[in-house]
Design a protein around this motif. Structure first.
Motif, PDB file in Angstrom:
ATOM      1  N   MET A  12      51.296  -1.517 -53.346  1.00  0.00           N
ATOM      2  CA  MET A  12      49.851  -1.620 -53.140  1.00  0.00           C
ATOM      3  C   MET A  12      49.132  -1.885 -54.463  1.00  0.00           C
ATOM      4  O   MET A  12      48.185  -2.654 -54.531  1.00  0.00           O
ATOM      5  CB  MET A  12      49.290  -0.342 -52.510  1.00  0.00           C
ATOM      6  N   LYS A  13      49.588  -1.217 -55.535  1.00  0.00           N
ATOM      7  CA  LYS A  13      48.964  -1.427 -56.847  1.00  0.00           C
ATOM      8  C   LYS A  13      49.115  -2.874 -57.295  1.00  0.00           C
ATOM      9  O   LYS A  13      48.177  -3.477 -57.807  1.00  0.00           O
ATOM     10  CB  LYS A  13      49.579  -0.485 -57.891  1.00  0.00           C
ATOM     11  N   LYS A  14      50.318  -3.426 -57.089  1.00  0.00           N
ATOM     12  CA  LYS A  14      50.553  -4.825 -57.470  1.00  0.00           C
ATOM     13  C   LYS A  14      49.670  -5.752 -56.647  1.00  0.00           C
ATOM     14  O   LYS A  14      49.074  -6.687 -57.166  1.00  0.00           O
ATOM     15  CB  LYS A  14      52.026  -5.185 -57.273  1.00  0.00           C
ATOM     16  N   LEU A  15      49.592  -5.491 -55.349  1.00  0.00           N
ATOM     17  CA  LEU A  15      48.752  -6.311 -54.478  1.00  0.00           C
ATOM     18  C   LEU A  15      47.290  -6.182 -54.885  1.00  0.00           C
ATOM     19  O   LEU A  15      46.547  -7.155 -54.906  1.00  0.00           O
ATOM     20  CB  LEU A  15      48.953  -5.878 -53.017  1.00  0.00           C
ATOM     21  N   SER A  16      46.895  -4.980 -55.256  1.00  0.00           N
ATOM     22  CA  SER A  16      45.513  -4.730 -55.677  1.00  0.00           C
ATOM     23  C   SER A  16      45.153  -5.561 -56.901  1.00  0.00           C
ATOM     24  O   SER A  16      44.075  -6.141 -56.981  1.00  0.00           O
ATOM     25  CB  SER A  16      45.324  -3.248 -55.978  1.00  0.00           C
ATOM     26  N   ARG A  17      46.087  -5.626 -57.855  1.00  0.00           N
ATOM     27  CA  ARG A  17      45.809  -6.396 -59.074  1.00  0.00           C
ATOM     28  C   ARG A  17      45.663  -7.872 -58.768  1.00  0.00           C
ATOM     29  O   ARG A  17      44.970  -8.595 -59.473  1.00  0.00           O
ATOM     30  CB  ARG A  17      46.923  -6.169 -60.096  1.00  0.00           C
ATOM     31  N   THR A  30      45.381  -8.006 -43.402  1.00  0.00           N
ATOM     32  CA  THR A  30      46.624  -7.317 -43.060  1.00  0.00           C
ATOM     33  C   THR A  30      46.453  -5.820 -43.280  1.00  0.00           C
ATOM     34  O   THR A  30      45.516  -5.374 -43.951  1.00  0.00           O
ATOM     35  CB  THR A  30      47.794  -7.817 -43.937  1.00  0.00           C
ATOM     36  N   PHE A  31      47.387  -5.066 -42.751  1.00  0.00           N
ATOM     37  CA  PHE A  31      47.389  -3.616 -42.941  1.00  0.00           C
ATOM     38  C   PHE A  31      47.436  -3.289 -44.432  1.00  0.00           C
ATOM     39  O   PHE A  31      46.674  -2.449 -44.917  1.00  0.00           O
ATOM     40  CB  PHE A  31      48.598  -3.033 -42.189  1.00  0.00           C
ATOM     41  N   GLU A  32      48.312  -3.982 -45.173  1.00  0.00           N
ATOM     42  CA  GLU A  32      48.442  -3.724 -46.612  1.00  0.00           C
ATOM     43  C   GLU A  32      47.160  -4.073 -47.365  1.00  0.00           C
ATOM     44  O   GLU A  32      46.734  -3.346 -48.258  1.00  0.00           O
ATOM     45  CB  GLU A  32      49.628  -4.495 -47.198  1.00  0.00           C
ATOM     46  N   GLN A  33      46.544  -5.207 -47.019  1.00  0.00           N
ATOM     47  CA  GLN A  33      45.278  -5.584 -47.671  1.00  0.00           C
ATOM     48  C   GLN A  33      44.204  -4.545 -47.390  1.00  0.00           C
ATOM     49  O   GLN A  33      43.404  -4.210 -48.277  1.00  0.00           O
ATOM     50  CB  GLN A  33      44.809  -6.956 -47.176  1.00  0.00           C
ATOM     51  N   ALA A  34      44.173  -4.034 -46.163  1.00  0.00           N
ATOM     52  CA  ALA A  34      43.165  -3.031 -45.794  1.00  0.00           C
ATOM     53  C   ALA A  34      43.362  -1.750 -46.606  1.00  0.00           C
ATOM     54  O   ALA A  34      42.386  -1.124 -47.025  1.00  0.00           O
ATOM     55  CB  ALA A  34      43.238  -2.738 -44.297  1.00  0.00           C
ATOM     56  N   ILE A  35      44.611  -1.374 -46.861  1.00  0.00           N
ATOM     57  CA  ILE A  35      44.888  -0.196 -47.688  1.00  0.00           C
ATOM     58  C   ILE A  35      44.349  -0.411 -49.096  1.00  0.00           C
ATOM     59  O   ILE A  35      43.671   0.447 -49.658  1.00  0.00           O
ATOM     60  CB  ILE A  35      46.399   0.118 -47.708  1.00  0.00           C
ATOM     61  N   VAL A  36      44.643  -1.578 -49.660  1.00  0.00           N
ATOM     62  CA  VAL A  36      44.193  -1.896 -51.016  1.00  0.00           C
ATOM     63  C   VAL A  36      42.667  -1.905 -51.094  1.00  0.00           C
ATOM     64  O   VAL A  36      42.079  -1.335 -52.017  1.00  0.00           O
ATOM     65  CB  VAL A  36      44.769  -3.250 -51.482  1.00  0.00           C
ATOM     66  N   LEU A  37      42.023  -2.535 -50.131  1.00  0.00           N
ATOM     67  CA  LEU A  37      40.558  -2.585 -50.116  1.00  0.00           C
ATOM     68  C   LEU A  37      39.969  -1.176 -50.008  1.00  0.00           C
ATOM     69  O   LEU A  37      38.995  -0.850 -50.684  1.00  0.00           O
ATOM     70  CB  LEU A  37      40.066  -3.452 -48.952  1.00  0.00           C
ATOM     71  N   THR A  38      40.570  -0.349 -49.176  1.00  0.00           N
ATOM     72  CA  THR A  38      40.065   1.013 -49.005  1.00  0.00           C
ATOM     73  C   THR A  38      40.273   1.829 -50.275  1.00  0.00           C
ATOM     74  O   THR A  38      39.384   2.604 -50.670  1.00  0.00           O
ATOM     75  CB  THR A  38      40.735   1.692 -47.796  1.00  0.00           C
ATOM     76  N   GLY A  71      44.532   0.443 -41.721  1.00  0.00           N
ATOM     77  CA  GLY A  71      44.636   0.554 -43.169  1.00  0.00           C
ATOM     78  C   GLY A  71      43.552   1.435 -43.755  1.00  0.00           C
ATOM     79  O   GLY A  71      43.792   2.218 -44.683  1.00  0.00           O
ATOM     80  N   PHE A  72      42.339   1.302 -43.201  1.00  0.00           N
ATOM     81  CA  PHE A  72      41.235   2.146 -43.674  1.00  0.00           C
ATOM     82  C   PHE A  72      41.548   3.619 -43.423  1.00  0.00           C
ATOM     83  O   PHE A  72      41.468   4.447 -44.333  1.00  0.00           O
ATOM     84  CB  PHE A  72      39.917   1.761 -42.990  1.00  0.00           C
ATOM     85  N   PHE A  73      41.901   3.963 -42.190  1.00  0.00           N
ATOM     86  CA  PHE A  73      42.075   5.373 -41.846  1.00  0.00           C
ATOM     87  C   PHE A  73      43.262   6.017 -42.547  1.00  0.00           C
ATOM     88  O   PHE A  73      43.177   7.157 -42.987  1.00  0.00           O
ATOM     89  CB  PHE A  73      42.175   5.567 -40.333  1.00  0.00           C
ATOM     90  N   VAL A  74      44.390   5.294 -42.660  1.00  0.00           N
ATOM     91  CA  VAL A  74      45.554   5.895 -43.304  1.00  0.00           C
ATOM     92  C   VAL A  74      45.238   6.232 -44.759  1.00  0.00           C
ATOM     93  O   VAL A  74      45.711   7.239 -45.295  1.00  0.00           O
ATOM     94  CB  VAL A  74      46.810   5.013 -43.187  1.00  0.00           C
ATOM     95  N   THR A  75      44.384   5.432 -45.378  1.00  0.00           N
ATOM     96  CA  THR A  75      44.029   5.654 -46.778  1.00  0.00           C
ATOM     97  C   THR A  75      42.917   6.688 -46.905  1.00  0.00           C
ATOM     98  O   THR A  75      43.020   7.653 -47.667  1.00  0.00           O
ATOM     99  CB  THR A  75      43.585   4.324 -47.418  1.00  0.00           C
ATOM    100  N   TYR A  76      41.855   6.498 -46.145  1.00  0.00           N
ATOM    101  CA  TYR A  76      40.676   7.360 -46.233  1.00  0.00           C
ATOM    102  C   TYR A  76      40.999   8.802 -45.865  1.00  0.00           C
ATOM    103  O   TYR A  76      40.626   9.742 -46.569  1.00  0.00           O
ATOM    104  CB  TYR A  76      39.583   6.799 -45.317  1.00  0.00           C
ATOM    105  N   LEU A  77      41.707   8.994 -44.753  1.00  0.00           N
ATOM    106  CA  LEU A  77      41.952  10.348 -44.257  1.00  0.00           C
ATOM    107  C   LEU A  77      42.982  11.116 -45.076  1.00  0.00           C
ATOM    108  O   LEU A  77      42.974  12.347 -45.082  1.00  0.00           O
ATOM    109  CB  LEU A  77      42.392  10.300 -42.788  1.00  0.00           C
TER     110      LEU A  77
END
Length: 196
Positions: A12-17, A30-38, A71-77
């Motif tokens: 996720m960190k690599k994708l975020s960069r 995507t699920f992964e992009q949503a995690i990074v955005l969140t 992706g939002f909920f798995v990260t946020y919660l």
């Protein structure tokens, strides 16, 4: 609900960069992009560098799709910071824009975290159990804040399936092999969420 492993966090960190700093949510996120955005949203919230309007618009865009909402909920919660303990009005308003996706996932997050807390305690893993407890507590609080009729309906359907072993969520509950004790705990968690 998906728990992030250390390996996934590094990915996720690599994708975020590699992603733009602009908080645009792709239509086919995507699920992964949503995690990074969140993760980026949470960092900006913590630093106070995002306006309520931008926060609301970005979360609203995320939860329009199931991948984005998951992706939002798995990260946020599950985030270690206390930001999700008291959701802001902007977060609540954003989530209310996608009642079907949000309701489905909030109910599932509530019951899955409830069951996982029991599983972790059975395995003598109190640290993981406390993480699941935090997700359950945040889910209950958020469900109470959202005040969505769709959420109440889905929660009652889940409660019925947990009680009877049939109904709308029978397949979901059977797929994860939840036992009678876990299903009883789920019913109690739903009661608590609907009391608010």
């Amino acid at each position: 609900m998906t728990e992030l492993t250390a390996k996934n966090r590094e990915r996720m960190k690599k994708l975020s960069r590699s992603m733009s700093e602009v908080m645009e949510v792709p239509a086919d996120v995507t699920f992964e992009q949503a995690i990074v955005l969140t993760q980026s949203l949470l960092s900006q919230m913590e630093q106070g560098t995002i306006s309520d309007t931008d926060l609301e618009q970005t979360i609203a865009a995320l939860v329009q799709s199931m991948n984005g909402a998951r992706g939002f909920f798995v990260t946020y919660l599950s985030d270690d910071r206390s930001l999700a303990d008291q959701p802001t009005a902007a977060v609540v308003r954003a989530l209310q824009t996608a009642p079907e996706n949000v309701s489905e996932l909030m109910v599932k997050n509530l019951v899955m975290s409830t069951a996982m807390a029991m599983t972790h305690r059975r395995n003598q893993n109190e640290t993981m159990a406390q993480g699941s407890d935090r997700v359950r507590s945040r889910s209950i609080h958020l469900i109470q804040q959202l005040q969505l009729p769709e959420l109440v309906e889905k929660a009652k359907q889940m409660q019925d399936s947990a009680a009877t072993g049939s109904g709308a969520y029978q397949t979901f509950l059977d797929r994860w092999n939840y036992d009678a004790e876990q299903r009883q705990a789920m019913q109690g968690a739903i009661d608590q969420a609907l009391e608010g």
